[in-house]
Design a protein around this motif. Structure first.
Motif, PDB file in Angstrom:
ATOM      1  N   MET B 248       0.826  -1.096  -0.016  1.00 57.95           N
ATOM      2  CA  MET B 248      -0.053  -0.057  -0.137  1.00 57.95           C
ATOM      3  C   MET B 248       0.893   1.265   0.151  1.00 57.95           C
ATOM      4  SD  MET B 248      -3.033  -0.968   2.551  1.00 57.95           S
ATOM      5  CE  MET B 248      -3.915   0.500   2.669  1.00 57.95           C
ATOM      6  N   ARG B 249       2.131   1.282   0.464  1.00 62.79           N
ATOM      7  CA  ARG B 249       2.631   2.416   0.678  1.00 62.79           C
ATOM      8  C   ARG B 249       3.598   2.552  -0.557  1.00 62.79           C
ATOM      9  NH1 ARG B 249       7.308   1.921   5.131  1.00 62.79           N
ATOM     10  NH2 ARG B 249       8.113   3.747   4.068  1.00 62.79           N
ATOM     11  N   VAL B 250       3.948   1.387  -1.272  1.00 67.42           N
ATOM     12  CA  VAL B 250       4.558   1.488  -2.440  1.00 67.42           C
ATOM     13  C   VAL B 250       3.481   2.274  -3.415  1.00 67.42           C
ATOM     14  CG1 VAL B 250       5.813   0.343  -4.520  1.00 67.42           C
ATOM     15  CG2 VAL B 250       6.371  -0.105  -2.038  1.00 67.42           C
ATOM     16  N   GLY B 251       2.291   1.669  -3.267  1.00 65.83           N
ATOM     17  CA  GLY B 251       1.251   1.845  -4.284  1.00 65.83           C
ATOM     18  C   GLY B 251       0.664   3.465  -4.263  1.00 65.83           C
ATOM     19  N   LEU B 252       0.731   3.895  -2.914  1.00 63.79           N
ATOM     20  CA  LEU B 252       0.441   5.036  -2.667  1.00 63.79           C
ATOM     21  C   LEU B 252       1.401   6.098  -3.164  1.00 63.79           C
ATOM     22  CD1 LEU B 252      -1.872   6.634  -1.191  1.00 63.79           C
ATOM     23  CD2 LEU B 252      -0.107   6.948   0.789  1.00 63.79           C
ATOM     24  N   GLY B 253       2.682   5.665  -3.076  1.00 61.20           N
ATOM     25  CA  GLY B 253       3.644   6.664  -3.615  1.00 61.20           C
ATOM     26  C   GLY B 253       3.865   6.596  -5.391  1.00 61.20           C
ATOM     27  N   ILE B 254       3.737   5.492  -5.961  1.00 61.20           N
ATOM     28  CA  ILE B 254       3.624   5.524  -7.213  1.00 61.20           C
ATOM     29  C   ILE B 254       2.191   6.243  -7.696  1.00 61.20           C
ATOM     30  CG2 ILE B 254       3.465   3.820  -9.235  1.00 61.20           C
ATOM     31  CD1 ILE B 254       5.409   1.997  -7.982  1.00 61.20           C
ATOM     32  N   GLY B 255       1.328   6.006  -7.239  1.00 62.07           N
ATOM     33  CA  GLY B 255      -0.187   6.367  -7.323  1.00 62.07           C
ATOM     34  C   GLY B 255      -0.012   7.987  -7.247  1.00 62.07           C
ATOM     35  N   TRP B 256       0.759   8.489  -6.196  1.00 66.74           N
ATOM     36  CA  TRP B 256       0.865   9.722  -6.170  1.00 66.74           C
ATOM     37  C   TRP B 256       1.469  10.607  -7.400  1.00 66.74           C
ATOM     38  CZ3 TRP B 256      -1.752  13.452  -3.917  1.00 66.74           C
ATOM     39  CH2 TRP B 256      -1.175  14.560  -3.287  1.00 66.74           C
ATOM     40  N   MET B 257       2.435   9.971  -7.729  1.00 66.74           N
ATOM     41  CA  MET B 257       3.232  10.424  -8.899  1.00 66.74           C
ATOM     42  C   MET B 257       2.212  10.033 -10.368  1.00 66.74           C
ATOM     43  SD  MET B 257       7.112   8.806  -8.939  1.00 66.74           S
ATOM     44  CE  MET B 257       7.513   7.939  -7.554  1.00 66.74           C
ATOM     45  N   ALA B 258       1.607   9.172 -10.381  1.00 69.37           N
ATOM     46  CA  ALA B 258       0.565   9.071 -11.554  1.00 69.37           C
ATOM     47  C   ALA B 258      -0.395  10.077 -11.521  1.00 69.37           C
ATOM     48  CB  ALA B 258       0.027   7.651 -11.541  1.00 69.37           C
ATOM     49  N   LEU B 259      -0.747  10.372 -10.335  1.00 66.51           N
ATOM     50  CA  LEU B 259      -1.891  11.502 -10.075  1.00 66.51           C
ATOM     51  C   LEU B 259      -1.397  12.812 -11.015  1.00 66.51           C
ATOM     52  CD1 LEU B 259      -4.093  12.910  -8.448  1.00 66.51           C
ATOM     53  CD2 LEU B 259      -2.296  13.625  -7.153  1.00 66.51           C
ATOM     54  N   VAL B 260      -0.239  13.257 -10.681  1.00 68.48           N
ATOM     55  CA  VAL B 260       0.430  14.403 -11.140  1.00 68.48           C
ATOM     56  C   VAL B 260       0.448  14.487 -12.650  1.00 68.48           C
ATOM     57  CG1 VAL B 260       2.324  15.981 -11.036  1.00 68.48           C
ATOM     58  CG2 VAL B 260       1.578  15.040  -9.074  1.00 68.48           C
ATOM     59  N   ALA B 261       1.086  13.141 -13.050  1.00 75.04           N
ATOM     60  CA  ALA B 261       1.213  13.044 -14.660  1.00 75.04           C
ATOM     61  C   ALA B 261      -0.196  13.013 -15.273  1.00 75.04           C
ATOM     62  CB  ALA B 261       1.993  11.886 -14.770  1.00 75.04           C
ATOM     63  N   GLY B 262      -1.127  12.380 -14.490  1.00 75.04           N
ATOM     64  CA  GLY B 262      -2.252  12.502 -15.239  1.00 75.04           C
ATOM     65  C   GLY B 262      -3.076  13.778 -15.363  1.00 75.04           C
ATOM     66  N   GLU B 263      -2.729  14.615 -14.271  1.00 74.32           N
ATOM     67  CA  GLU B 263      -3.404  16.012 -14.101  1.00 74.32           C
ATOM     68  C   GLU B 263      -2.905  16.829 -15.071  1.00 74.32           C
ATOM     69  OE1 GLU B 263      -5.143  16.083  -9.489  1.00 74.32           O
ATOM     70  OE2 GLU B 263      -3.328  16.912  -9.997  1.00 74.32           O
ATOM     71  N   LEU B 264      -1.326  16.469 -15.321  1.00 76.78           N
ATOM     72  CA  LEU B 264      -0.653  17.484 -16.220  1.00 76.78           C
ATOM     73  C   LEU B 264      -1.129  17.268 -17.598  1.00 76.78           C
ATOM     74  CD1 LEU B 264       3.238  17.023 -15.151  1.00 76.78           C
ATOM     75  CD2 LEU B 264       1.864  19.062 -15.245  1.00 76.78           C
ATOM     76  N   VAL B 265      -1.551  16.171 -17.996  1.00 84.17           N
ATOM     77  CA  VAL B 265      -2.226  15.907 -19.349  1.00 84.17           C
ATOM     78  C   VAL B 265      -3.544  16.421 -19.453  1.00 84.17           C
ATOM     79  CG1 VAL B 265      -2.624  14.086 -21.055  1.00 84.17           C
ATOM     80  CG2 VAL B 265      -0.449  13.975 -19.347  1.00 84.17           C
ATOM     81  N   ALA B 266      -4.307  15.974 -18.748  1.00 88.37           N
ATOM     82  CA  ALA B 266      -5.825  16.444 -18.834  1.00 88.37           C
ATOM     83  C   ALA B 266      -6.539  16.342 -17.556  1.00 88.37           C
ATOM     84  CB  ALA B 266      -6.372  15.420 -19.839  1.00 88.37           C
ATOM     85  N   ALA B 267      -7.032  17.344 -17.181  1.00 93.57           N
ATOM     86  CA  ALA B 267      -7.837  17.459 -15.826  1.00 93.57           C
ATOM     87  C   ALA B 267      -8.366  18.981 -15.612  1.00 93.57           C
ATOM     88  CB  ALA B 267      -6.798  17.135 -14.618  1.00 93.57           C
ATOM     89  N   PRO B 268      -9.387  18.747 -14.961  1.00 91.45           N
ATOM     90  CA  PRO B 268     -10.228  20.258 -14.652  1.00 91.45           C
ATOM     91  C   PRO B 268      -9.684  20.993 -13.326  1.00 91.45           C
ATOM     92  CG  PRO B 268     -11.557  18.476 -14.116  1.00 91.45           C
ATOM     93  CD  PRO B 268     -10.307  17.664 -14.570  1.00 91.45           C
ATOM     94  N   SER B 269      -9.133  19.993 -12.572  1.00 93.27           N
ATOM     95  CA  SER B 269      -8.319  20.633 -11.422  1.00 93.27           C
ATOM     96  C   SER B 269      -7.313  19.793 -10.864  1.00 93.27           C
ATOM     97  CB  SER B 269      -9.499  20.694 -10.366  1.00 93.27           C
ATOM     98  OG  SER B 269     -10.050  19.535 -10.038  1.00 93.27           O
TER      99      SER B 269
END
Lengths: 267, 319
Positions: B248-269
């Protein structure tokens, strides 16, 4: 309950998948409330034999019976004490001892009474809510013994239970085990590689030899308890068994060197 | 050794004779102190020794001094921030472009207060946190049972493993175009990307945890009468818990990175959106603020996970 091991052979498979004969035609009976030890060098199939008795494994040939019934699975009438204690690290002392009682659906008040009784019996009062990692080796093994005794087994299977304890603790635990056994008689099948330990504790000793593992001889220990390890007769018996075992394991040539080996051990 | 006291008497051949020999040798005098030590040792509770130990060492310093000492250990971080501030302030006199290229930490702080008064900062933070927690929660809810089941049953593992190992190497970011087609631009699409990123570490660690159970504990459970379901709940699951938390810790860390990448590409907020938006506006102080927040929030989330692990596994040594 009487234990009956009849013509038991067991084939294991090596890492490469080659069949290996771990046990060959093992035969013996253990009487009710007898203290029966199995000694032998490592690799002679002692633990395999105990696993068969516990019901963790099935024999390739032959039969193991308890009270006339063939062993097919683990059961409460045969409790196991492991060398490395095998306590559940996530349970406290009380929770570990209660584990089998819970599985047995023993009523709650009775569980509490039994847990208290066995904590007293093994002298762990004051440590009820400790986790295993907060205990010393000797204390862990006492928890493990209490956990096994709590389900009221008629047979106690012990796999080198004191092998990883220091000498003082080991001798103390041997005395404690004998006291418990005399207070609450049970059939004990005790696996050890220590001949001295077997002679100190047992009514009878099965001596096993390796490759393939088989029972070479069954000896009766006739000294009264408590046994003094410095008693000349005990010393002589232990020496005989050791010499005999050495001949079995290393062949007769090495046996001639045995006195030198003894001197090294003493030094 | 225990024989030291006994060597004075002739070797006894039975317990009874040993007793007699001891009496003849006037053993009572020798045995008295031995008995005394035995009596002293037994009744003392370990808590009494703990109090004794506490009385032997000086009392711990007050909390504020310990906090101060802890902050002092962060000198490198403090020095880094101070030097950065000095370089960017004095550097601007030499090269005015540095104002945009490398805004000082104080500018980041004023950007934070600026965005806070406008009320958008917490919206971005909240949206990002919400997406990550939802996605990692879903990854845990699906990944832990799947991993444990794979560890429990090798037949199931052999069936599922090839499919899993085929999907796993595909980077979550490669899913973005397809997931935009599927879900459009919005929360669902980003949550899906984070979920993909967090899912595999959770599954693989749970799987490792379930396979890593001490076989003696399984034998102990079986010999004490545990049925398969009980064995799973009382032995396999607790044994796998440390691995599950690691997943879960590793998942959270990687997920956090993926979040920013995802929001950089396409996000309303979200924080990633905030950074990307600031880039188009040339507001590098907002960009830096976003980066700092992402770092700090990642740290906080990981800290909370570790605390949760300690709470759930009091028997465990901690991570």
């Amino acid at each position: 309950m009487q234990v009956d091991v009849a013509n038991v052979s067991k084939v294991h498979f090596s890492m490469k998948g080659e069949p290996l004969l771990a046990l060959l035609d093992v035969n013996f009976q253990v009487e009710k409330n007898e203290f029966f030890s199995i000694v032998g060098p490592s690799g002679c199939g002692k633990t395999t034999l105990l696993n068969l008795l516990a019901g963790f494994e099935q024999p390739t040939r032959g039969e193991l019976k308890v009270g006339g019934r063939v062993i097919t699975a683990p059961g409460w009438e045969r409790a196991v004490v492991f060398q490395e204690y095998a306590l559940f690290p996530w349970y406290t002392v009380v929770q570990n001892i209660r584990y089998g009682l819970r599985r047995k659906r023993v009523p709650e008040p009775e569980q509490r009474r039994l847990v208290d009784h066995y904590i007293g019996l093994v002298g762990l009062g004051g440590f009820e809510s400790r986790y295993p990692r907060e205990l010393s080796g000797g204390m862990r093994q006492r928890v493990s013994i209490a956990r096994a005794l709590a389900v009221n087994p008629s047979i106690l299977l012990m796999d080198e239970p004191f092998a990883s304890l220091d000498i003082q603790t080991r001798e103390y635990m041997q005395d404690e085990l004998l006291k418990i056994w005399q207070r609450e008689p049970k059939t004990v099948i005790f696996v050890t590689h220590s001949i001295d330990e077997a002679i100190k504790l047992s009514d009878r000793i099965a001596i096993m030899g390796p490759r393939p593992g088989r029972v070479e001889e069954i000896m009766i220990v006739e000294f009264g308890r408590p046994r003094d390890p410095t008693n000349p007769a005990v010393v002589r018996l232990a020496a005989e068994v050791k010499l005999w075992l050495r001949q079995q394991v290393f062949g007769s040539k090495s046996a001639e060197d045995a006195p030198h080996a003894d001197q090294h051990m003493a030094g | 050794m225990s024989g030291a006291g006994r060597s004075a008497i002739p070797p006894p051949s039975s317990g009874v004779r040993a007793e007699q020999a001891r009496e003849k040798a006037g053993y009572a005098a020798v045995e008295a102190p031995v008995r005394a030590t035995a009596e002293r040792r037994v009744p003392v509770a370990p808590e009494a020794f703990a109090r004794l130990a506490a009385s032997m060492v000086p009392p711990p310093p007050p909390t504020w001094r310990r906090a101060l000492a802890r902050i002092c250990r962060l000198w490198l971080l403090v020095a880094f921030v101070v030097i950065w501030e000095l370089v960017s302030i004095f550097g601007q006199r030499v090269n005015p472009q540095l104002d945009v290229m490398m805004p000082p930490p104080t500018a980041v702080i004023s950007a934070a207060s600026d965005l806070m008064t406008r009320g958008v900062l917490f919206t971005h933070i909240f949206d990002s946190l919400y997406r990550v927690l939802l996605a990692v929660g879903a990854a845990t809810a699906l990944g832990v049972p799947l991993g444990l089941a794979m560890g429990w049953s090798s037949r199931f593992r052999f069936a599922v493993d090839p499919l899993l190992e085929f999907i796993r190497p595909i980077p979550p970011l490669a899913w973005i175009p397809l997931s935009i087609l599927w879900f459009g631009i919005g929360d669902v699409q980003i949550v899906y990307i984070i979920f993909l990123a967090a899912f595999f570490p959770v599954v693989l660690n749970s799987l490792a945890g379930a396979r890593d159970v001490d076989p003696y504990l399984v034998q102990a459970g079986l010999s004490l009468g545990a049925r398969p379901r009980e064995l799973f709940l009382t032995v396999v699951l607790p044994a796998a818990l440390p691995h599950i938390f690691t997943g879960m810790r590793v998942g959270l860390g990687i997920g956090w990175m993926a979040l920013v990448a995802g929001e950089l590409v396409a996000a309303p907020s979200g924080l990633g959106y905030m950074i990307n938006n600031a880039r188009t506006l040339f507001r590098s102080d907002y960009i830096l603020l976003g980066m700092v927040l992402i770092g700090v929030l990642g740290l906080v989330l990981d800290y909370l996970m570790r605390q949760a692990a300690r709470l759930v596994m009091p028997w465990h040594k901690g991570q």
